[in-house]
Design a protein around this motif. Structure first.
Motif, PDB file in Angstrom:
ATOM      1  N   CYS A 244       0.852  -1.194   0.000  1.00  0.00           N
ATOM      2  CA  CYS A 244       0.000   0.000   0.000  1.00  0.00           C
ATOM      3  C   CYS A 244       0.884   1.239   0.000  1.00  0.00           C
ATOM      4  O   CYS A 244       1.240   1.769   1.063  1.00  0.00           O
ATOM      5  N   VAL A 245       1.260   1.697  -1.187  1.00  0.00           N
ATOM      6  CA  VAL A 245       2.283   2.742  -1.292  1.00  0.00           C
ATOM      7  C   VAL A 245       1.818   3.979  -2.048  1.00  0.00           C
ATOM      8  O   VAL A 245       2.624   4.827  -2.414  1.00  0.00           O
ATOM      9  N   ASP A 246       0.504   4.102  -2.285  1.00  0.00           N
ATOM     10  CA  ASP A 246      -0.036   5.337  -2.845  1.00  0.00           C
ATOM     11  C   ASP A 246      -1.482   5.482  -2.393  1.00  0.00           C
ATOM     12  O   ASP A 246      -2.000   4.630  -1.657  1.00  0.00           O
ATOM     13  N   ALA A 247      -2.131   6.563  -2.815  1.00  0.00           N
ATOM     14  CA  ALA A 247      -3.467   6.877  -2.303  1.00  0.00           C
ATOM     15  C   ALA A 247      -4.558   5.957  -2.825  1.00  0.00           C
ATOM     16  O   ALA A 247      -5.712   6.073  -2.412  1.00  0.00           O
ATOM     17  N   SER A 248      -4.225   5.023  -3.701  1.00  0.00           N
ATOM     18  CA  SER A 248      -5.254   4.098  -4.212  1.00  0.00           C
ATOM     19  C   SER A 248      -5.489   2.919  -3.287  1.00  0.00           C
ATOM     20  O   SER A 248      -6.493   2.224  -3.422  1.00  0.00           O
ATOM     21  N   ARG A 249      -4.566   2.690  -2.337  1.00  0.00           N
ATOM     22  CA  ARG A 249      -4.643   1.500  -1.491  1.00  0.00           C
ATOM     23  C   ARG A 249      -4.392   1.863  -0.032  1.00  0.00           C
ATOM     24  O   ARG A 249      -3.385   2.479   0.294  1.00  0.00           O
ATOM     25  N   ALA A 250      -5.287   1.457   0.842  1.00  0.00           N
ATOM     26  CA  ALA A 250      -5.098   1.639   2.282  1.00  0.00           C
ATOM     27  C   ALA A 250      -4.720   0.303   2.904  1.00  0.00           C
ATOM     28  O   ALA A 250      -5.188  -0.748   2.470  1.00  0.00           O
ATOM     29  N   ALA A 251      -3.889   0.371   3.933  1.00  0.00           N
ATOM     30  CA  ALA A 251      -3.483  -0.837   4.650  1.00  0.00           C
ATOM     31  C   ALA A 251      -4.222  -0.920   5.977  1.00  0.00           C
ATOM     32  O   ALA A 251      -4.302   0.068   6.710  1.00  0.00           O
ATOM     33  N   VAL A 252      -4.760  -2.079   6.270  1.00  0.00           N
ATOM     34  CA  VAL A 252      -5.305  -2.377   7.594  1.00  0.00           C
ATOM     35  C   VAL A 252      -4.432  -3.492   8.158  1.00  0.00           C
ATOM     36  O   VAL A 252      -4.425  -4.603   7.631  1.00  0.00           O
ATOM     37  N   THR A 253      -3.675  -3.163   9.184  1.00  0.00           N
ATOM     38  CA  THR A 253      -2.713  -4.097   9.744  1.00  0.00           C
ATOM     39  C   THR A 253      -3.103  -4.435  11.169  1.00  0.00           C
ATOM     40  O   THR A 253      -3.393  -3.537  11.964  1.00  0.00           O
ATOM     41  N   VAL A 254      -3.106  -5.709  11.494  1.00  0.00           N
ATOM     42  CA  VAL A 254      -3.411  -6.151  12.858  1.00  0.00           C
ATOM     43  C   VAL A 254      -2.302  -7.080  13.318  1.00  0.00           C
ATOM     44  O   VAL A 254      -2.150  -8.190  12.811  1.00  0.00           O
ATOM     45  N   SER A 385     -11.829  10.871   2.965  1.00  0.00           N
ATOM     46  CA  SER A 385     -12.706  12.029   2.766  1.00  0.00           C
ATOM     47  C   SER A 385     -12.152  13.056   1.782  1.00  0.00           C
ATOM     48  O   SER A 385     -12.918  13.786   1.162  1.00  0.00           O
ATOM     49  N   ARG A 386     -10.835  13.123   1.623  1.00  0.00           N
ATOM     50  CA  ARG A 386     -10.276  14.094   0.674  1.00  0.00           C
ATOM     51  C   ARG A 386      -9.894  13.454  -0.660  1.00  0.00           C
ATOM     52  O   ARG A 386      -9.322  14.112  -1.524  1.00  0.00           O
ATOM     53  N   LEU A 387     -10.216  12.166  -0.810  1.00  0.00           N
ATOM     54  CA  LEU A 387      -9.945  11.475  -2.066  1.00  0.00           C
ATOM     55  C   LEU A 387     -11.181  11.500  -2.950  1.00  0.00           C
ATOM     56  O   LEU A 387     -12.300  11.682  -2.474  1.00  0.00           O
ATOM     57  N   ASP A 388     -10.997  11.270  -4.237  1.00  0.00           N
ATOM     58  CA  ASP A 388     -12.142  11.340  -5.154  1.00  0.00           C
ATOM     59  C   ASP A 388     -12.871  10.007  -5.290  1.00  0.00           C
ATOM     60  O   ASP A 388     -13.900   9.921  -5.947  1.00  0.00           O
ATOM     61  N   ARG A 389     -12.340   8.941  -4.649  1.00  0.00           N
ATOM     62  CA  ARG A 389     -13.011   7.639  -4.707  1.00  0.00           C
ATOM     63  C   ARG A 389     -12.517   6.771  -3.561  1.00  0.00           C
ATOM     64  O   ARG A 389     -11.431   7.008  -3.014  1.00  0.00           O
ATOM     65  N   PRO A 390     -13.309   5.746  -3.206  1.00  0.00           N
ATOM     66  CA  PRO A 390     -12.870   4.844  -2.131  1.00  0.00           C
ATOM     67  C   PRO A 390     -11.586   4.122  -2.512  1.00  0.00           C
ATOM     68  O   PRO A 390     -11.278   3.920  -3.690  1.00  0.00           O
ATOM     69  N   THR A 391     -10.844   3.726  -1.507  1.00  0.00           N
ATOM     70  CA  THR A 391      -9.606   3.000  -1.744  1.00  0.00           C
ATOM     71  C   THR A 391      -9.854   1.495  -1.823  1.00  0.00           C
ATOM     72  O   THR A 391     -10.883   0.994  -1.391  1.00  0.00           O
ATOM     73  N   GLU A 392      -8.898   0.812  -2.394  1.00  0.00           N
ATOM     74  CA  GLU A 392      -8.810  -0.631  -2.217  1.00  0.00           C
ATOM     75  C   GLU A 392      -8.117  -0.850  -0.878  1.00  0.00           C
ATOM     76  O   GLU A 392      -7.329  -0.021  -0.438  1.00  0.00           O
ATOM     77  N   VAL A 393      -8.419  -1.949  -0.197  1.00  0.00           N
ATOM     78  CA  VAL A 393      -7.847  -2.216   1.126  1.00  0.00           C
ATOM     79  C   VAL A 393      -7.071  -3.520   1.090  1.00  0.00           C
ATOM     80  O   VAL A 393      -7.533  -4.511   0.512  1.00  0.00           O
ATOM     81  N   VAL A 394      -5.896  -3.499   1.710  1.00  0.00           N
ATOM     82  CA  VAL A 394      -5.105  -4.723   1.866  1.00  0.00           C
ATOM     83  C   VAL A 394      -4.960  -5.009   3.350  1.00  0.00           C
ATOM     84  O   VAL A 394      -4.475  -4.170   4.111  1.00  0.00           O
ATOM     85  N   THR A 418     -13.072  -3.045  -2.433  1.00  0.00           N
ATOM     86  CA  THR A 418     -12.336  -4.265  -2.724  1.00  0.00           C
ATOM     87  C   THR A 418     -11.352  -4.499  -1.587  1.00  0.00           C
ATOM     88  O   THR A 418     -10.584  -3.604  -1.224  1.00  0.00           O
ATOM     89  N   VAL A 419     -11.393  -5.671  -1.001  1.00  0.00           N
ATOM     90  CA  VAL A 419     -10.524  -5.993   0.130  1.00  0.00           C
ATOM     91  C   VAL A 419      -9.670  -7.207  -0.233  1.00  0.00           C
ATOM     92  O   VAL A 419     -10.188  -8.237  -0.657  1.00  0.00           O
ATOM     93  N   ARG A 420      -8.374  -7.040  -0.075  1.00  0.00           N
ATOM     94  CA  ARG A 420      -7.434  -8.120  -0.358  1.00  0.00           C
ATOM     95  C   ARG A 420      -6.628  -8.444   0.900  1.00  0.00           C
ATOM     96  O   ARG A 420      -6.762  -7.777   1.923  1.00  0.00           O
ATOM     97  N   HIS A 421      -5.779  -9.464   0.803  1.00  0.00           N
ATOM     98  CA  HIS A 421      -5.006  -9.913   1.958  1.00  0.00           C
ATOM     99  C   HIS A 421      -3.563 -10.180   1.537  1.00  0.00           C
ATOM    100  O   HIS A 421      -3.320 -10.863   0.541  1.00  0.00           O
ATOM    101  N   GLN A 422      -2.619  -9.600   2.285  1.00  0.00           N
ATOM    102  CA  GLN A 422      -1.203  -9.926   2.088  1.00  0.00           C
ATOM    103  C   GLN A 422      -0.870 -11.102   2.996  1.00  0.00           C
ATOM    104  O   GLN A 422      -0.861 -10.976   4.214  1.00  0.00           O
ATOM    105  N   ARG A 423      -0.625 -12.254   2.400  1.00  0.00           N
ATOM    106  CA  ARG A 423      -0.454 -13.481   3.180  1.00  0.00           C
ATOM    107  C   ARG A 423       0.839 -13.512   3.982  1.00  0.00           C
ATOM    108  O   ARG A 423       0.950 -14.248   4.954  1.00  0.00           O
ATOM    109  N   ASN A 424       1.831 -12.754   3.554  1.00  0.00           N
ATOM    110  CA  ASN A 424       3.102 -12.725   4.280  1.00  0.00           C
ATOM    111  C   ASN A 424       2.883 -12.076   5.645  1.00  0.00           C
ATOM    112  O   ASN A 424       2.556 -10.896   5.731  1.00  0.00           O
TER     113      ASN A 424
END
Length: 457
Positions: A244-254, A385-394, A418-424
């Motif tokens: 997740c290295v630009d504004a198109s993708r947000a990271a949710v890390t737990v 809120s300041r983006l023009d569209r929702p992000t994809e989430v990893v 769209t929600v994806r998963h980084q398996r590493n």
């Protein structure tokens, strides 16, 4: 190029060896669990000397296994916000305060920033117990004037191993003392912490590289010529390791805790986008920032439930969680450890509502895990809120790698994104390696990112 990646986490310290594409080498992982001391008063501390000893053990193990033979670069992902008081001899005067410690308070009569909003926009932080602006004066008073200087956990550890260990812009930003645009100590933040910028060590410049002290170079001759890169805050590293290295993708890390973050390019001196009042912003390196929200609860929710409740294990637990979610009546407040900034709820504010005589241990866990999903969804909406569209989430991190049900719960809470998963599971170490290699942009194409419902390889 072979990279040794260190992950200085809260619940464990790890070292792993990666290949030139930041892929893990089979068997080249050493890990030591850490004992986090917690208490009803909000204590959340680690033993600094013990932490250093565990890291040394990890490097000894990797060296004994022949895994350090061709390492050229060492990268480090380190927990933000920690602070450790040192005496004149450089030895700790107490334990390391971690992000989980909610005890620090502003001293009587202390005043915060003159313009709180300007301070937030400039430093990405608040006058809050999580940052050095409150922590350092509180610790100084607790120590009774014996403190010679304060360091973060990573500066203490690397300071013992390397010829020098200046703070990186990433770690300084997590301390709340950095002007994010100028990339230098913020005068007002330093004043709140009781220090002058000129009294603080110079920040690591772009491209800084450290070397092992002679004693440790003799201990690990394989690393004698290796270059050590400036450490990266764990949240920033996790974004990169999640792709997740630009504004198109947000990271949710737990991991032990949890966070939702968005990474953007922001060279030194460039105007930064406006920062919503409930979000923080820190530095990844001299060219990027990360914006988001964090929570004191994450994988530690499962650790608590596993310790205190009679839960089934493995596939049986996953199936039971799925059944519980079909008619979930538990409403949970997962603030077991209190609030991360800007919230001020102390430790011990967790709540469970909707209990009945039919409520099971699995119902309690499902309610807690679902409660965290809903918090993340709300803050992601603010982040977008300041983006023009929702992000994809990893989704990423060890806690999510361990639970397909939790990944599905996040996908439901974050729909219709769209929600994806980084398996590493080692997203922090992988991300730190990519930052050190100067290959952040390439992280968008990392292997292992797939659908949340795809079978594990």
């Amino acid at each position: 190029m072979t990279v040794l990646a260190l992950d200085l986490g809260t619940s464990s310290v790890r070292g792993l060896v990666l290949d030139a594409d930041a892929g893990p080498r089979l068997g080249a992982l050493a890990r030591r669990k850490m004992r986090l001391t917690t208490g009803e008063d909000g204590t959340g501390t680690l033993d600094g000397a013990g932490y250093l000893a565990c890291l040394v053990e990890c490097l000894d193990e990797l060296a004994a296994g022949g895994h350090l033979e061709d390492v050229e670069l060492v990268a480090t992902s380190a927990q933000w916000h920690s602070v450790l008081p040192l005496g004149g001899d450089g030895e700790p005067l107490g334990p390391v305060l971690t992000w989980l410690d909610t005890r620090p308070e502003p001293l009587a009569g202390a005043r915060g920033p003159g313009d709180a909003e300007a301070f937030h926009q400039r430093t990405g932080t608040w006058w809050h117990r999580c940052y050095w602006t409150v922590r350092v004066p509180w610790l100084r008073e607790q120590a009774g004037g014996r403190v010679a200087r304060f360091v973060g956990l990573v500066e203490y550890v690397l300071g013992a191993l390397l010829d020098e260990a200046p703070p990186s812009v990433s770690m300084a930003s997590g301390a709340g003392l950095l002007d994010l645009r100028r990339l230098d100590w913020d005068a007002e933040a330093c004043d709140l912490a009781g220090a002058r910028p000129e009294d603080l060590p110079a920040l690591a410049p772009p491209g800084w590289q450290g070397r092992l002290r002679p004693g440790y170079a003799r201990r690990w001759p394989q690393l004698a010529d290796a270059r050590w890169a400036a450490p990266v805050g764990d949240g920033a590293a996790s974004n990169v390791g999640s792709g997740c290295v630009d504004a198109s993708r947000a990271a949710v890390t737990v991991g032990t805790s949890a966070a939702v973050r968005l990474l953007e390019a922001a060279p030194a001196g460039a105007e930064l986008p406006p920062l919503p009042e409930r979000l923080w912003r820190y530095r990844v390196d001299h060219e990027h920032v990360v914006t988001g929200a964090a929570y004191s609860s994450g994988g530690n929710l499962f650790a608590w439930a596993n310790r205190e409740l009679r839960l089934p294990g493995g596939a049986e637990l996953e199936a039971a969680l799925a059944r519980a979610a079909e008619d979930l009546r538990i409403v949970a407040n997962p603030r077991f450890g209190g609030d991360r900034p800007p919230g001020l709820a102390p430790a011990g504010c967790g709540e469970l509502r909707g209990l009945s005589f039919d409520t099971t241990a699995v119902d309690l866990l499902a309610g807690l895990m679902t409660g965290l999903c809903r918090w993340v969804a709300g803050d992601l909406a603010v982040l977008e809120s300041r983006l023009d569209r929702p992000t994809e989430v990893v989704l990423g991190g060890g806690a999510l790698a361990a639970s397909a049900w939790w990944r599905a719960a996040f996908a439901d809470a974050l729909a219709p994104r769209t929600v994806r998963h980084q398996r590493n599971p080692e997203v922090g170490a992988t991300g730190a390696a990519l930052v050190a290699l100067g290959r952040i942009a390439e992280a968008a194409h990392l292997k292992g990112i797939g659908r949340t419902d795809a079978p594990e390889p």
